[in-house]
Design an enzyme around this catalytic site. Structure first.
Site, PDB file in Angstrom:
ATOM      1  N   LYS A  11       1.235  -1.123  -0.226  1.00  0.00           N
ATOM      2  CA  LYS A  11      -0.208  -0.339   0.300  1.00  0.00           C
ATOM      3  C   LYS A  11       1.008   1.146   0.504  1.00  0.00           C
ATOM      4  O   LYS A  11       1.835   1.426   0.005  1.00  0.00           O
ATOM      5  CB  LYS A  11      -0.997  -0.144   1.050  1.00  0.00           C
ATOM      6  N   ARG A  93      -1.336 -14.890   4.761  1.00  0.00           N
ATOM      7  CA  ARG A  93      -2.371 -13.952   5.389  1.00  0.00           C
ATOM      8  C   ARG A  93      -1.392 -13.942   6.960  1.00  0.00           C
ATOM      9  O   ARG A  93      -1.324 -12.917   7.612  1.00  0.00           O
ATOM     10  CB  ARG A  93      -3.343 -14.574   5.721  1.00  0.00           C
ATOM     11  N   THR A  99      -4.949  -7.472  10.914  1.00  0.00           N
ATOM     12  CA  THR A  99      -5.596  -6.105  10.073  1.00  0.00           C
ATOM     13  C   THR A  99      -4.966  -4.915  11.182  1.00  0.00           C
ATOM     14  O   THR A  99      -5.177  -4.226  10.454  1.00  0.00           O
ATOM     15  CB  THR A  99      -6.446  -6.605  10.644  1.00  0.00           C
ATOM     16  N   ARG A 110       2.956  -6.499   9.038  1.00  0.00           N
ATOM     17  CA  ARG A 110       1.859  -5.620   9.563  1.00  0.00           C
ATOM     18  C   ARG A 110       2.276  -5.096  11.068  1.00  0.00           C
ATOM     19  O   ARG A 110       2.271  -3.870  11.943  1.00  0.00           O
ATOM     20  CB  ARG A 110      -0.237  -6.167   9.645  1.00  0.00           C
ATOM     21  N   HIS A 128      -1.715  -5.127   0.917  1.00  0.00           N
ATOM     22  CA  HIS A 128      -3.345  -5.904   1.591  1.00  0.00           C
ATOM     23  C   HIS A 128      -2.878  -7.253   1.222  1.00  0.00           C
ATOM     24  O   HIS A 128      -1.718  -7.926  -0.235  1.00  0.00           O
ATOM     25  CB  HIS A 128      -4.844  -5.292   0.335  1.00  0.00           C
TER      26      HIS A 128
HETATM   27  O1  CDP Z   1      -6.668  -5.943   4.742  1.00  0.00           O
HETATM   28  P1  CDP Z   1      -7.653  -7.015   5.930  1.00  0.00           P
HETATM   29  O2  CDP Z   1      -8.484  -8.448   4.717  1.00  0.00           O
HETATM   30  O3  CDP Z   1      -6.686  -8.313   6.551  1.00  0.00           O
HETATM   31  O4  CDP Z   1      -8.975  -6.152   6.944  1.00  0.00           O
HETATM   32  P2  CDP Z   1     -10.446  -5.380   6.252  1.00  0.00           P
HETATM   33  O5  CDP Z   1     -11.157  -6.622   7.359  1.00  0.00           O
HETATM   34  O6  CDP Z   1     -11.068  -6.637   4.677  1.00  0.00           O
HETATM   35  O7  CDP Z   1      -9.945  -4.271   5.607  1.00  0.00           O
HETATM   36  C1  CDP Z   1      -9.307  -3.651   4.737  1.00  0.00           C
HETATM   37  C2  CDP Z   1      -8.352  -2.752   4.972  1.00  0.00           C
HETATM   38  O8  CDP Z   1      -9.488  -1.319   5.580  1.00  0.00           O
HETATM   39  C3  CDP Z   1      -7.243  -3.130   6.063  1.00  0.00           C
HETATM   40  O9  CDP Z   1      -6.452  -3.849   5.979  1.00  0.00           O
HETATM   41  C4  CDP Z   1      -7.521  -1.272   7.018  1.00  0.00           C
HETATM   42  O10 CDP Z   1      -6.419  -0.900   6.411  1.00  0.00           O
HETATM   43  C5  CDP Z   1      -8.569  -0.632   6.601  1.00  0.00           C
HETATM   44  N1  CDP Z   1      -9.407  -1.101   7.845  1.00  0.00           N
HETATM   45  C6  CDP Z   1      -8.837  -0.113   8.910  1.00  0.00           C
HETATM   46  O11 CDP Z   1      -9.032   0.732   8.780  1.00  0.00           O
HETATM   47  N2  CDP Z   1      -9.871  -0.114  10.246  1.00  0.00           N
HETATM   48  C7  CDP Z   1     -10.495  -0.495  10.983  1.00  0.00           C
HETATM   49  N3  CDP Z   1     -11.085  -1.348  11.589  1.00  0.00           N
HETATM   50  C8  CDP Z   1     -10.622  -2.066   9.710  1.00  0.00           C
HETATM   51  C9  CDP Z   1     -10.398  -1.849   8.251  1.00  0.00           C
HETATM   52 MG    MG Z   2      -9.546  -8.061   3.717  1.00  0.00          MG
END
Ligand code: CDP
Ligand code: MG
Length: 169
Positions: A11, A93, A99, A110, A128
């Protein structure tokens, strides 16, 4: 054992922090193959399609996540990679981490490089990674054309395009 493909995006925060090399080195521990790679300037339409699921599941963070991936907080660039091999999704992952960078194991990508932006609340987690085979296929088809991937991942078809394309002068 199943061979899977997985989309990784480094990113915009990963790019401004000059972490491309570190992240690719860490991912090489998986011994998976890179079968596609490019740098993309992310337009709103692509960002919305990529995070379509988030719009339904977490609408409160949708707009800020779009701004984040489009580079409004850092630089308008993302590095997109396709990895391929045995259990690719789970391996990636795991090495990417949770996340929320504060919950992520410190030795994950991360956990090492991510932060929560105290002004925007966005989880700036540097990468991502696709979370299922179904999403990997959907995402790879969004980010890559068939000829940009050196493996026949999904069925293709030939179609004649009539619109103008940009070429080298
Ligand atoms: O990326 P990942 O699949 O782990 O998580 P997601 O639930 O698909 O969310 C996508 C992206 O949104 C995350 O990687 C974060 O950058 C952002 N996000 C955030 O800023 N705050 C949250 N509470 C959840 C997600
Ligand atoms: Mg996701």
């Amino acid at each position: 054992m199943t061979n899977q493909s997985c989309l990784i995006l480094i990113k915009p925060d990963g790019l401004v922090k000059s972490l491309t090399g570190n992240i690719i080195s860490t991912l090489s521990e998986t011994k998976l193959k890179i079968i596609g790679a490019k740098v993309v300037s992310v337009k709103k339409e692509l960002a919305e399609q990529h995070y379509a699921e988030l719009k339904a599941k977490k609408p409160h963070i949708f707009e800020s996540t779009l701004k984040y991936i489009m580079g409004e907080f850092h630089t308008p660039r993302v590095m997109a990679l396709v990895y391929y091999g045995e259990d690719a999704i789970q391996k990636i992952r795991e090495i990417a981490g949770k996340t929320n960078p504060e919950d992520a194991d410190p030795i994950t990508i991360r956990g090492k490089y991510g932060r929560i932006n105290s002004k925007t609340g966005v989880f700036e987690n540097c990468v991502h990674a696709s979370d299922s085979e179904e999403n990997a296929e959907r995402e790879i088809k969004l980010w890559f054309k068939p000829e940009e991937i050196v493996e026949n991942l999904y069925p293709t078809k030939k179609s004649k395009k009539t619109e103008e394309v940009l070429d080298w002068a």
